[in-house]
Write a protein that holds these residues in place. Structure first.
Motif, PDB file in Angstrom:
ATOM      1  N   LEU A  72      42.921  22.659  59.016  1.00 31.21           N
ATOM      2  CA  LEU A  72      41.799  23.196  59.771  1.00 31.21           C
ATOM      3  C   LEU A  72      42.233  23.408  61.221  1.00 31.21           C
ATOM      4  O   LEU A  72      42.441  22.447  61.967  1.00 31.21           O
ATOM      5  CB  LEU A  72      40.594  22.252  59.701  1.00 31.21           C
ATOM      6  N   ASN A  73      42.373  24.659  61.602  1.00 33.85           N
ATOM      7  CA  ASN A  73      42.845  25.032  62.938  1.00 33.85           C
ATOM      8  C   ASN A  73      41.652  25.224  63.867  1.00 33.85           C
ATOM      9  O   ASN A  73      40.993  26.274  63.842  1.00 33.85           O
ATOM     10  CB  ASN A  73      43.654  26.323  62.859  1.00 33.85           C
ATOM     11  N   ILE A  74      41.390  24.216  64.706  1.00 33.91           N
ATOM     12  CA  ILE A  74      40.210  24.235  65.559  1.00 33.91           C
ATOM     13  C   ILE A  74      40.565  24.186  67.043  1.00 33.91           C
ATOM     14  O   ILE A  74      39.825  24.683  67.889  1.00 33.91           O
ATOM     15  CB  ILE A  74      39.275  23.065  65.188  1.00 33.91           C
ATOM     16  N   VAL A 120      41.839  26.937  57.148  1.00 35.46           N
ATOM     17  CA  VAL A 120      40.664  27.401  57.881  1.00 35.46           C
ATOM     18  C   VAL A 120      41.084  27.666  59.322  1.00 35.46           C
ATOM     19  O   VAL A 120      41.751  26.830  59.944  1.00 35.46           O
ATOM     20  CB  VAL A 120      39.528  26.356  57.838  1.00 35.46           C
ATOM     21  N   ILE A 121      40.685  28.820  59.857  1.00 33.80           N
ATOM     22  CA  ILE A 121      41.036  29.194  61.221  1.00 33.80           C
ATOM     23  C   ILE A 121      39.769  29.563  61.977  1.00 33.80           C
ATOM     24  O   ILE A 121      39.042  30.479  61.577  1.00 33.80           O
ATOM     25  CB  ILE A 121      42.030  30.375  61.239  1.00 33.80           C
ATOM     26  N   ILE A 166      36.463  31.495  60.584  1.00 34.31           N
ATOM     27  CA  ILE A 166      35.154  31.124  61.134  1.00 34.31           C
ATOM     28  C   ILE A 166      35.024  31.787  62.499  1.00 34.31           C
ATOM     29  O   ILE A 166      35.863  31.579  63.378  1.00 34.31           O
ATOM     30  CB  ILE A 166      35.010  29.602  61.299  1.00 34.31           C
ATOM     31  N   ARG A 167      33.958  32.582  62.693  1.00 37.20           N
ATOM     32  CA  ARG A 167      33.727  33.266  63.970  1.00 37.20           C
ATOM     33  C   ARG A 167      32.424  32.758  64.602  1.00 37.20           C
ATOM     34  O   ARG A 167      31.369  33.374  64.441  1.00 37.20           O
ATOM     35  CB  ARG A 167      33.638  34.777  63.761  1.00 37.20           C
ATOM     36  N   PRO A 168      32.481  31.658  65.328  1.00 43.37           N
ATOM     37  CA  PRO A 168      31.259  31.108  65.925  1.00 43.37           C
ATOM     38  C   PRO A 168      30.929  31.716  67.276  1.00 43.37           C
ATOM     39  O   PRO A 168      31.806  32.178  68.005  1.00 43.37           O
ATOM     40  CB  PRO A 168      31.610  29.627  66.074  1.00 43.37           C
ATOM     41  N   ILE A 233      35.075  35.261  55.490  1.00 46.04           N
ATOM     42  CA  ILE A 233      34.738  35.187  56.907  1.00 46.04           C
ATOM     43  C   ILE A 233      33.314  34.648  57.042  1.00 46.04           C
ATOM     44  O   ILE A 233      32.398  35.127  56.374  1.00 46.04           O
ATOM     45  CB  ILE A 233      34.828  36.567  57.583  1.00 46.04           C
ATOM     46  N   TYR A 234      33.150  33.658  57.910  1.00 43.56           N
ATOM     47  CA  TYR A 234      31.826  33.107  58.216  1.00 43.56           C
ATOM     48  C   TYR A 234      31.497  33.410  59.666  1.00 43.56           C
ATOM     49  O   TYR A 234      32.340  33.257  60.552  1.00 43.56           O
ATOM     50  CB  TYR A 234      31.803  31.588  58.010  1.00 43.56           C
ATOM     51  N   LYS A 235      30.254  33.823  59.921  1.00 39.63           N
ATOM     52  CA  LYS A 235      29.781  34.066  61.279  1.00 39.63           C
ATOM     53  C   LYS A 235      28.553  33.189  61.526  1.00 39.63           C
ATOM     54  O   LYS A 235      27.721  33.009  60.636  1.00 39.63           O
ATOM     55  CB  LYS A 235      29.396  35.536  61.470  1.00 39.63           C
TER      56      LYS A 235
END
Length: 266
Positions: A72-74, A120-121, A166-168, A233-235
């Motif tokens: 998980l790249n956070i 996960v990026i 993941i695009r938060p 892709i999650y937004k």
């Protein structure tokens, strides 16, 4: 599950680590700041841009026969910058951490990833938008990171492994609070854009909106990591102002931004 999480000592990474450990999963957290081992959390102090430090962590995993179910790249940093005034080394650091560091993490730890494992990026909502003034360098790094995530997805898909982006939007962390301070600092230090940067700082404070809680994003990342059939892709929590601005043609965007930042607002 065994998870490797970068940026695990604070902010989003810490919230994600908590989501997994509270559900009985084992987390190996990497951060500049050493965090104490507790229960099924194991902390490592390492710079994600330092290959030697990461190899030390990798060797620990291999020697203990630990196979990762997820990377998980956070980890990431933010900087408000005038692209023609900022110190080059500071600009390069943003590229190194936000882009190159993630690429290095996945390269170093890939052979620790189980065959069913996924990567996960976390990029940003800005990856899909045209850059705003003074946020351009951050936007460049996150857009490049997002492109890297899609390229990695295409490659690992050939091996039946998943890469999830993941695009938060804005998240309530020390990083987001620091970005507002950095915006004001830019207004105080720039020579070329004093008026525009001051207006940008004022408008950002008014229209940024309420950042989401780190735990809310962490819950989404947990879902993406554990779902049997995750989205690619999650937004989450995108800024409606940015969305509407990016509907406009590019010339119109430039005109609107130039007009707003050129007014005597503050």
């Amino acid at each position: 599950m065994n998870l490797l999480i970068t940026g695990a000592a604070s902010g989003i990474g810490q919230a994600v680590a908590r989501q997994f450990t509270e559900r009985g999963h084992c987390v190996y957290g990497i951060d500049l700041k050493k965090t104490e081992d507790r229960g099924n959390y194991h902390g490592f102090s390492a710079d994600i841009t330092d290959g030697d430090a990461l190899q030390t962590v990798r060797q620990h995993l291999l020697e203990n026969n630990i196979r990762l179910d997820g990377i998980l790249n956070i980890a990431g940093i933010h900087k408000m910058a005038s692209l023609v005034e900022s110190d080059y080394d500071e600009m390069k650091k943003l590229v190194d951490v936000n882009l190159s560091g993630t690429m290095l993490i996945n390269r170093v730890f890939y052979d620790c990833l189980a065959a069913h494992g996924r990567i996960v990026i976390v990029t940003s909502e800005v990856a899909g938008f045209d850059p705003m003034p003074f946020n351009g360098l951050y936007n460049v790094t996150k857009t490049a990171l997002d492109a890297y995530a899609q390229a990695l997805r295409q490659e690992l898909n050939l091996l039946d492994q998943k890469v999830i982006t993941i695009r938060p939007g804005a998240v309530e962390t020390d990083l987001s609070a620091g970005s507002m301070k950095a915006t004001q600092n830019l207004a105080d230090t720039t020579v070329l854009y004093r008026k525009q940067a001051k207006n940008f700082a004022g408008l950002a404070a008014k229209f940024m909106g309420m950042p989401m809680k780190a735990d809310a994003l962490a819950a989404l990342i947990y879902k993406a990591t554990t779902a049997k059939r995750p989205q690619l892709i999650y937004k989450k929590h995108h800024n409606i102002g940015l969305v509407l601005l990016n509907i406009l043609p590019k010339r119109a965007q430039c005109a609107v931004i130039k007009f707003l930042l050129g007014l005597d607002l503050f």
